[in-house]
Scaffold this active site. Structure first.
Site, PDB file in Angstrom:
ATOM      1  N   ARG A  72     -24.788  20.176  -6.809  1.00 20.53           N
ATOM      2  CA  ARG A  72     -24.868  19.707  -8.239  1.00 20.53           C
ATOM      3  C   ARG A  72     -25.377  20.572  -9.094  1.00 20.53           C
ATOM      4  O   ARG A  72     -25.065  20.385 -10.416  1.00 20.53           O
ATOM      5  CB  ARG A  72     -25.587  18.448  -8.295  1.00 20.53           C
ATOM      6  CG  ARG A  72     -25.272  17.109  -7.227  1.00 20.53           C
ATOM      7  CD  ARG A  72     -26.119  15.832  -7.246  1.00 20.53           C
ATOM      8  NE  ARG A  72     -25.916  15.392  -8.750  1.00 20.53           N
ATOM      9  CZ  ARG A  72     -25.511  14.207  -9.024  1.00 20.53           C
ATOM     10  NH1 ARG A  72     -24.946  13.599  -7.851  1.00 20.53           N
ATOM     11  NH2 ARG A  72     -25.605  13.787 -10.356  1.00 20.53           N
ATOM     12  N   LYS A 122     -21.249  20.042 -10.050  1.00 27.95           N
ATOM     13  CA  LYS A 122     -20.639  18.873  -9.446  1.00 27.95           C
ATOM     14  C   LYS A 122     -20.320  17.958 -10.422  1.00 27.95           C
ATOM     15  O   LYS A 122     -19.534  17.259 -10.695  1.00 27.95           O
ATOM     16  CB  LYS A 122     -20.874  18.442  -8.126  1.00 27.95           C
ATOM     17  CG  LYS A 122     -19.923  17.795  -7.468  1.00 27.95           C
ATOM     18  CD  LYS A 122     -18.742  18.141  -7.358  1.00 27.95           C
ATOM     19  CE  LYS A 122     -17.693  17.116  -6.754  1.00 27.95           C
ATOM     20  NZ  LYS A 122     -16.305  17.808  -6.825  1.00 27.95           N
ATOM     21  N   ASN A 127     -34.250  15.733 -15.124  1.00 25.63           N
ATOM     22  CA  ASN A 127     -32.822  15.915 -15.439  1.00 25.63           C
ATOM     23  C   ASN A 127     -32.555  15.315 -16.661  1.00 25.63           C
ATOM     24  O   ASN A 127     -33.084  14.101 -17.116  1.00 25.63           O
ATOM     25  CB  ASN A 127     -32.136  15.179 -14.426  1.00 25.63           C
ATOM     26  CG  ASN A 127     -31.905  15.690 -12.935  1.00 25.63           C
ATOM     27  OD1 ASN A 127     -32.606  16.690 -12.517  1.00 25.63           O
ATOM     28  ND2 ASN A 127     -31.437  14.961 -12.023  1.00 25.63           N
ATOM     29  N   TRP A 159     -29.935  23.385 -12.852  1.00 27.36           N
ATOM     30  CA  TRP A 159     -28.792  23.926 -13.621  1.00 27.36           C
ATOM     31  C   TRP A 159     -29.369  24.112 -15.042  1.00 27.36           C
ATOM     32  O   TRP A 159     -29.534  22.913 -15.776  1.00 27.36           O
ATOM     33  CB  TRP A 159     -27.727  23.145 -13.554  1.00 27.36           C
ATOM     34  CG  TRP A 159     -26.274  23.477 -14.247  1.00 27.36           C
ATOM     35  CD1 TRP A 159     -25.420  24.293 -13.269  1.00 27.36           C
ATOM     36  CD2 TRP A 159     -25.685  23.387 -15.307  1.00 27.36           C
ATOM     37  NE1 TRP A 159     -24.590  24.680 -14.060  1.00 27.36           N
ATOM     38  CE2 TRP A 159     -24.484  24.112 -15.385  1.00 27.36           C
ATOM     39  CE3 TRP A 159     -26.222  22.693 -16.521  1.00 27.36           C
ATOM     40  CZ2 TRP A 159     -23.863  24.105 -16.489  1.00 27.36           C
ATOM     41  CZ3 TRP A 159     -25.340  22.761 -17.568  1.00 27.36           C
ATOM     42  CH2 TRP A 159     -24.257  23.323 -17.509  1.00 27.36           C
TER      43      TRP A 159
END
Ligand code: M6R
Length: 615
Positions: free
Chosen positions: A27, A610, A103, A77
């Site tokens: 991810r 992802k 996140n 990320w």
């Protein structure tokens, strides 16, 4: 996008967190970190790059790690601040007693940062996340209660967050909270978990509680408490997760992408299962509660999606207009959000998403919902946030898709659109029964036709080797296969980093033809018997006259094809209307083998994630 795992309990804390992160690594993956509660201290380890680097970091420092009893982990990320060890999560407050992973995006982080700096907080990173650590620590100084501190702090956050944290002075509890980002609690025996996705839990428990926006979870090894933002305890349902650990195995394939491409015949069988019992009878689409009355009042359909799902949506538009004569608009979710739309209560809005967590699509769907449209969600994750917004839901049943490049979910989306378009045509009586029967008959044959493509990939591999050094490609097609061309080009771009453009074949002469020469291969999709065949062939001749290398993806038996094209990738015989289901497979394989020859990281291409949970 990023991944979160929190664990407290009887197991090996590091092992459980690392395994969970491994299952989330697809991810997002530019850096990783872990915070452990060990000997009543918080110890933090971080590493740049893939998870293996964090594993090595932990190995290097293993002599100082004694017996952790709880911990939180994260793979990142990057959104705010470049990928670096400093910016990797977990982040801490000034005294270092608190560690938090996050996140999402905190939109008001600059204002909060200024306030916290003025109160004496020392910031180390460029991330938005670090404000959360300082903010909670600031509240903790007043409340001396972590749950209350989190509750007070999150009320000040604007944006999206799923956060998970531990504090040195609150032994063995982990606190999680969420708003506009997924989070769930895994329920174990003598152990409990917090995670951003079920795949992190798959090896440990099948029981989970999904948190809603503004809920806060406090877990210890044998207790779970969930409250709303005002502290009122919530009674939550424990759900049973559908996945088995084998869903995350590569089953002997070198890459998940190749495994997932090869799963496609069975995926189609799964999607069709129970939907076409007898070709004489209407398709059974009980999930879609659209009857004649609703349809009578329906004046349009809008489909909202991103990336590969957007390409499936384009094919879906073609099918629903062709079969049912209903006007369909397709919009990239990120565009739909920022314009005045004509959505109203007589609009059917279809959200398409593999993950069901794509932030752009979720925001767009919420917007459509606020205008009272009927919301139909087509997703591979019926447990997702997007699925929760649905009035009707079509689950894709494609199994977990791990490779960042979508393949089997695309084919499942396509088949779902065929079924939906046939369903609408049957309700509206807009097509002859014999046409629909032939179509259903041919649909049932599709899995075995794909098996024949997969059984011999030598021509595709030879093409991949031959063309892997080219820097630019154009994929052309007309009609329903324009979506296939766009999707084929996207697959090549994202895993090989080669510049590839999908274009309507007829538009070539209106501009892009200027770029053509012997360095620019043109891949075209030609289905004989279809209404676009001759015209696409003429467009290929125009490209050939400009010295472009020509690759045909075709079911044509015509020997003459070999004289026109430099390379021919053959498809089994198929009608033009169903050809996208077959044509996407060699294009996925071509991209896969090109990326393989170039030594690229096929399953985890650079810069991508992802599930894109930020707008
Ligand atoms: O999960 P979703 O289908 O909503 O994701 C949308 C896109 O981010 C996704 O399709 C992306 O383009 C893939 N990398 C395509 O292979």
């Amino acid at each position: 996008m990023c991944g979160i795992v929190g664990y407290t309990g009887k197991g090996d804390v590091i092992d459980v967190i690392l395994k969970g992160l491994t299952n989330l690594e697809y991810r997002g993956y530019d850096s990783a970190g872990i915070a452990l509660r060990d000997e009543n201290k918080i110890k933090i380890y971080k590493a740049l790059g893939k998870l293996i680097n964090l594993k090595n970091e932990l190995e290097t420092n293993k002599s100082e790690i004694k017996n952790p009893t709880s911990g939180i982990g994260h793979i990142r990320w990057a959104t705010h601040g470049n990928p670096s060890v400093i910016n990797a999560h977990p982040h801490t407050c000034t005294c270092g007693k608190l560690a938090v992973v996050h996140n999402g995006i905190i939109e008001n982080y600059k204002e909060l940062r200024e306030i916290l700096i003025s109160k004496g907080c020392k910031f180390k990173s460029q991330t938005d996340t670090e404000v959360i650590a300082h903010l909670i620590a600031d509240e903790y100084a007043n409340t001396k209660n972590l749950e209350a501190a989190v509750r007070n702090a999150v009320k000040k956050l604007q944006g999206a967050y799923a956060i998970c944290l531990i504090h040195e002075d609150e032994p063995d509890i982990i606190v999680g909270a969420r708003k506009h980002a997924p989070m769930l609690v895994g329920v174990g025996e003598g152990e409990n978990f917090i995670a951003s996705d079920t795949t992190a839990l798959i090896e440990y428990t099948k029981r989970a509680i999904y948190l809603e926006d503004n809920e806060i979870a406090v877990i210890s090894k044998d207790k779970i408490k969930i409250t709303d933002i005002e502290g009122i305890e919530q009674v939550k349902k424990i759900e049973v997760l559908p996945w088995e650990p084998v869903a995350l195995s590569k089953l002997g394939y070198k890459h998940y992408m190749l495994k997932e491409i090869n799963e496609q015949p069975d995926v189609i069988r799964n999607v069709l299962n129970g939907k076409i019992s007898d070709i004489q009878n209407p398709v059974i689409l009980n999930e879609v509660s659209l009857n004649k009355d609703i349809l009578k009042n329906l004046n349009k359909i809008q489909i909202i999606a991103c990336g590969t799902s957007l390409h499936a949506a384009m094919a879906g538009k073609f099918l629903m207009e062709e079969f049912a004569g209903i006007s369909v608009e397709v919009e990239a979710s990120s565009e739909y959000i920022y314009k005045r739309t004509t959505t109203d209560s007589s609009t059917l809005v279809i959200g398409v998403s593999q993950s069901g967590e794509t932030a752009d699509t979720i925001t767009a769907i919420k917007q459509a919902k606020s205008k009272n449209a009927h919301i139909l969600i087509i997703t591979n994750r019926p447990d997702s946030n997007m699925a929760r917004l649905a009035d009707s839901l079509i689950p894709l049943n494609a199994g977990i898709e791990v490779s960042v490049a979508a393949t089997k979910s695309y084919i499942a989306q396509l088949i779902s659109f065929y079924l939906l378009a046939i369903h609408l045509a049957e309700i509206k009586d807009s097509l002859p029964k014999s046409y629909l029967q032939n179509l259903k008959h041919e649909m049932i044959q599709l899995p075995s036709k794909i098996e024949s493509i997969l059984s011999d990939t030598s021509v595709i591999q030879a093409c991949a080797r031959k063309y892997s050094s080219y820097k630019n490609f154009i994929y052309i097609a007309r009609g329903i296969n324009l979506a296939t061309a766009l999707e084929g080009a996207l697959k090549l771009k994202e895993i090989s980093y080669i510049n590839a453009t999908g274009y309507p074949a007829g538009e070539l002469k209106h501009g892009p033809i200027a770029m053509l020469d012997e360095t620019m291969p043109v891949l075209s999709i030609l289905i004989p018997g279809g209404i676009t065949y001759e015209k696409v062939l003429s467009n290929c001749e125009e490209a050939k006259a400009r010295n472009a290398k020509l690759i045909a993806l075709t079911s044509s038996e015509d020997e003459n094809i070999n004289n026109i094209f430099d390379d021919v990738i053959k498809l089994p015989k198929v009608s033009e209307i169903l050809s996208p289901v077959l044509a996407c497979v060699p294009l996925q394989l071509l991209s896969y083998y090109i990326a393989e020859f170039l030594g690229k990281d096929v399953d985890q291409p650079r810069n991508l994630a992802k599930s894109v949970t930020v707008e």
